[in-house]
Design a protein around this motif. Structure first.
Motif, PDB file in Angstrom:
ATOM      1  N   LEU A   1       0.808  -1.216   0.000  1.00 54.63           N
ATOM      2  CA  LEU A   1       0.000   0.000   0.000  1.00 54.63           C
ATOM      3  C   LEU A   1       0.845   1.273   0.000  1.00 54.63           C
ATOM      4  O   LEU A   1       0.438   2.289   0.542  1.00 54.63           O
ATOM      5  CB  LEU A   1      -0.932   0.001   1.218  1.00 54.63           C
ATOM      6  CG  LEU A   1      -2.047  -1.033   1.185  1.00 54.63           C
ATOM      7  CD1 LEU A   1      -2.782  -1.073   2.514  1.00 54.63           C
ATOM      8  CD2 LEU A   1      -3.008  -0.756   0.051  1.00 54.63           C
TER       9      LEU A   1
ATOM     10  N   PHE B   1      -0.798   4.500  -1.069  1.00 54.01           N
ATOM     11  CA  PHE B   1      -1.987   4.863  -0.309  1.00 54.01           C
ATOM     12  C   PHE B   1      -1.897   6.228   0.352  1.00 54.01           C
ATOM     13  O   PHE B   1      -2.882   6.927   0.473  1.00 54.01           O
ATOM     14  CB  PHE B   1      -2.249   3.773   0.739  1.00 54.01           C
ATOM     15  CG  PHE B   1      -3.658   3.711   1.209  1.00 54.01           C
ATOM     16  CD1 PHE B   1      -4.652   3.253   0.379  1.00 54.01           C
ATOM     17  CD2 PHE B   1      -3.990   4.120   2.480  1.00 54.01           C
ATOM     18  CE1 PHE B   1      -5.958   3.191   0.805  1.00 54.01           C
ATOM     19  CE2 PHE B   1      -5.292   4.054   2.923  1.00 54.01           C
ATOM     20  CZ  PHE B   1      -6.279   3.593   2.077  1.00 54.01           C
TER      21      PHE B   1
ATOM     22  N   GLY C   1      -7.159   7.702   5.372  1.00 55.03           N
ATOM     23  CA  GLY C   1      -7.977   6.621   4.853  1.00 55.03           C
ATOM     24  C   GLY C   1      -8.189   5.548   5.892  1.00 55.03           C
ATOM     25  O   GLY C   1      -7.972   5.751   7.088  1.00 55.03           O
ATOM     26  N   GLY C   2      -8.647   4.388   5.451  1.00 61.40           N
ATOM     27  CA  GLY C   2      -8.889   3.293   6.379  1.00 61.40           C
ATOM     28  C   GLY C   2      -8.999   1.975   5.663  1.00 61.40           C
ATOM     29  O   GLY C   2      -9.220   1.919   4.448  1.00 61.40           O
ATOM     30  N   CYS C   3      -8.816   0.897   6.405  1.00 54.75           N
ATOM     31  CA  CYS C   3      -8.919  -0.456   5.860  1.00 54.75           C
ATOM     32  C   CYS C   3     -10.070  -1.175   6.555  1.00 54.75           C
ATOM     33  O   CYS C   3     -10.333  -0.959   7.740  1.00 54.75           O
ATOM     34  CB  CYS C   3      -7.617  -1.221   6.052  1.00 54.75           C
ATOM     35  SG  CYS C   3      -6.253  -0.532   5.089  1.00 54.75           S
TER      36      CYS C   3
ATOM     37  N   SER D   1     -10.350  -7.860   2.005  1.00 53.59           N
ATOM     38  CA  SER D   1     -10.242  -6.589   2.712  1.00 53.59           C
ATOM     39  C   SER D   1     -10.143  -5.461   1.691  1.00 53.59           C
ATOM     40  O   SER D   1      -9.689  -5.654   0.560  1.00 53.59           O
ATOM     41  CB  SER D   1      -9.036  -6.580   3.648  1.00 53.59           C
ATOM     42  OG  SER D   1      -7.853  -6.818   2.936  1.00 53.59           O
TER      43      SER D   1
ATOM     44  N   CYS E   1      -9.034  -1.211   1.373  1.00 51.08           N
ATOM     45  CA  CYS E   1      -8.442  -0.009   1.944  1.00 51.08           C
ATOM     46  C   CYS E   1      -8.833   1.144   1.023  1.00 51.08           C
ATOM     47  O   CYS E   1      -8.674   1.048  -0.195  1.00 51.08           O
ATOM     48  CB  CYS E   1      -6.928  -0.136   2.033  1.00 51.08           C
ATOM     49  SG  CYS E   1      -6.394  -1.379   3.228  1.00 51.08           S
TER      50      CYS E   1
ATOM     51  N   HIS F   1      -8.837   5.444   0.430  1.00 51.23           N
ATOM     52  CA  HIS F   1      -8.392   6.802   0.769  1.00 51.23           C
ATOM     53  C   HIS F   1      -8.685   7.693  -0.427  1.00 51.23           C
ATOM     54  O   HIS F   1      -8.018   7.589  -1.457  1.00 51.23           O
ATOM     55  CB  HIS F   1      -6.897   6.815   1.099  1.00 51.23           C
ATOM     56  CG  HIS F   1      -6.416   8.152   1.550  1.00 51.23           C
ATOM     57  ND1 HIS F   1      -5.428   8.828   0.893  1.00 51.23           N
ATOM     58  CD2 HIS F   1      -6.789   8.942   2.589  1.00 51.23           C
ATOM     59  CE1 HIS F   1      -5.191   9.979   1.508  1.00 51.23           C
ATOM     60  NE2 HIS F   1      -6.008  10.076   2.533  1.00 51.23           N
TER      61      HIS F   1
ATOM     62  N   ARG G   1      -7.858  -3.537  -2.967  1.00 51.38           N
ATOM     63  CA  ARG G   1      -8.577  -4.759  -2.627  1.00 51.38           C
ATOM     64  C   ARG G   1      -7.597  -5.910  -2.487  1.00 51.38           C
ATOM     65  O   ARG G   1      -6.669  -6.045  -3.267  1.00 51.38           O
ATOM     66  CB  ARG G   1      -9.578  -5.067  -3.738  1.00 51.38           C
ATOM     67  CG  ARG G   1     -10.215  -6.420  -3.664  1.00 51.38           C
ATOM     68  CD  ARG G   1     -11.062  -6.708  -4.872  1.00 51.38           C
ATOM     69  NE  ARG G   1     -10.421  -7.441  -5.936  1.00 51.38           N
ATOM     70  CZ  ARG G   1     -10.091  -8.720  -5.911  1.00 51.38           C
ATOM     71  NH1 ARG G   1     -10.280  -9.430  -4.844  1.00 51.38           N
ATOM     72  NH2 ARG G   1      -9.546  -9.310  -6.945  1.00 51.38           N
TER      73      ARG G   1
ATOM     74  N   GLY H   1      -5.369  -9.370   3.248  1.00 54.79           N
ATOM     75  CA  GLY H   1      -4.580  -8.153   3.416  1.00 54.79           C
ATOM     76  C   GLY H   1      -3.219  -8.207   2.762  1.00 54.79           C
ATOM     77  O   GLY H   1      -2.398  -7.318   2.952  1.00 54.79           O
TER      78      GLY H   1
ATOM     79  N   PHE I   1      -2.313  -6.397  -2.463  1.00 49.59           N
ATOM     80  CA  PHE I   1      -3.403  -5.491  -2.803  1.00 49.59           C
ATOM     81  C   PHE I   1      -3.371  -5.116  -4.278  1.00 49.59           C
ATOM     82  O   PHE I   1      -2.314  -4.949  -4.868  1.00 49.59           O
ATOM     83  CB  PHE I   1      -3.319  -4.212  -1.966  1.00 49.59           C
ATOM     84  CG  PHE I   1      -3.895  -4.360  -0.602  1.00 49.59           C
ATOM     85  CD1 PHE I   1      -5.244  -4.169  -0.385  1.00 49.59           C
ATOM     86  CD2 PHE I   1      -3.096  -4.704   0.468  1.00 49.59           C
ATOM     87  CE1 PHE I   1      -5.787  -4.302   0.872  1.00 49.59           C
ATOM     88  CE2 PHE I   1      -3.622  -4.832   1.733  1.00 49.59           C
ATOM     89  CZ  PHE I   1      -4.975  -4.637   1.937  1.00 49.59           C
TER      90      PHE I   1
ATOM     91  N   ARG J   1      -4.957  -2.126  -6.911  1.00 46.45           N
ATOM     92  CA  ARG J   1      -5.424  -0.742  -6.797  1.00 46.45           C
ATOM     93  C   ARG J   1      -6.392  -0.386  -7.909  1.00 46.45           C
ATOM     94  O   ARG J   1      -6.193  -0.735  -9.063  1.00 46.45           O
ATOM     95  CB  ARG J   1      -4.222   0.183  -6.865  1.00 46.45           C
ATOM     96  CG  ARG J   1      -4.557   1.649  -6.772  1.00 46.45           C
ATOM     97  CD  ARG J   1      -3.291   2.444  -6.972  1.00 46.45           C
ATOM     98  NE  ARG J   1      -3.465   3.854  -6.692  1.00 46.45           N
ATOM     99  CZ  ARG J   1      -2.555   4.758  -6.981  1.00 46.45           C
ATOM    100  NH1 ARG J   1      -1.412   4.399  -7.544  1.00 46.45           N
ATOM    101  NH2 ARG J   1      -2.762   6.021  -6.706  1.00 46.45           N
TER     102      ARG J   1
END
Length: 125
Positions: free
Chosen positions: A9, A12, A16-18, A27, A29, A31, A37, A42, A45, A47
């Motif tokens: 990330l 990122f 923001g938040g996950c 999961s 995340c 922002h 995803r 986790g 990821f 984007r």
């Protein structure tokens, strides 16, 4: 996703938040316009960048019937976005009607003009 993103990330930024998706291994995340995803708990990821100055809010997932934690597969998130920068094409009309599908390339099919805008922004067709 850009080649520089990698599977972490680093793109990122701060804030923001996950969010975990119930009892699944998925999961998200989020922002502003960055939505990441993971289908591996986790790790690794992917984007998605939402175009037109968008900002995406916290997600909620639909649950399987009779469950409080098992996701059904549908995830929703509120979003704000500037008006799409549509290209004016003379003597041509794009119409989305009930039951119609517009071919938007290999990545998605949908009858919604907003999806067409995202497809154009990402070069999917």
């Amino acid at each position: 996703q850009t080649p520089d993103d990698g599977s972490a990330l680093g793109f990122f930024g701060e804030g923001g938040g996950c969010f975990g998706v119930g009892r699944s291994v998925y999961s998200l995340c989020i922002h502003h316009h960055n939505v990441a995803r993971s289908s591996r708990g986790g790790k690794n990821f992917s984007r998605f960048v939402v175009p037109n100055g968008a900002s995406v809010g916290a997600p909620a997932f639909a649950r399987r019937a009779g469950s409080r934690a098992e996701p059904s597969g549908l995830i929703y998130a509120p979003m704000t976005m500037e008006a799409p920068a549509w290209e004016v094409i003379v003597d041509t009309e794009v119409v989305c009607g009930a039951g119609e599908a517009i071919e938007l390339g290999a990545h998605t099919r949908d009858g919604c003009l907003a999806r067409a805008d995202i497809g154009v922004q990402h070069g999917w067709h």
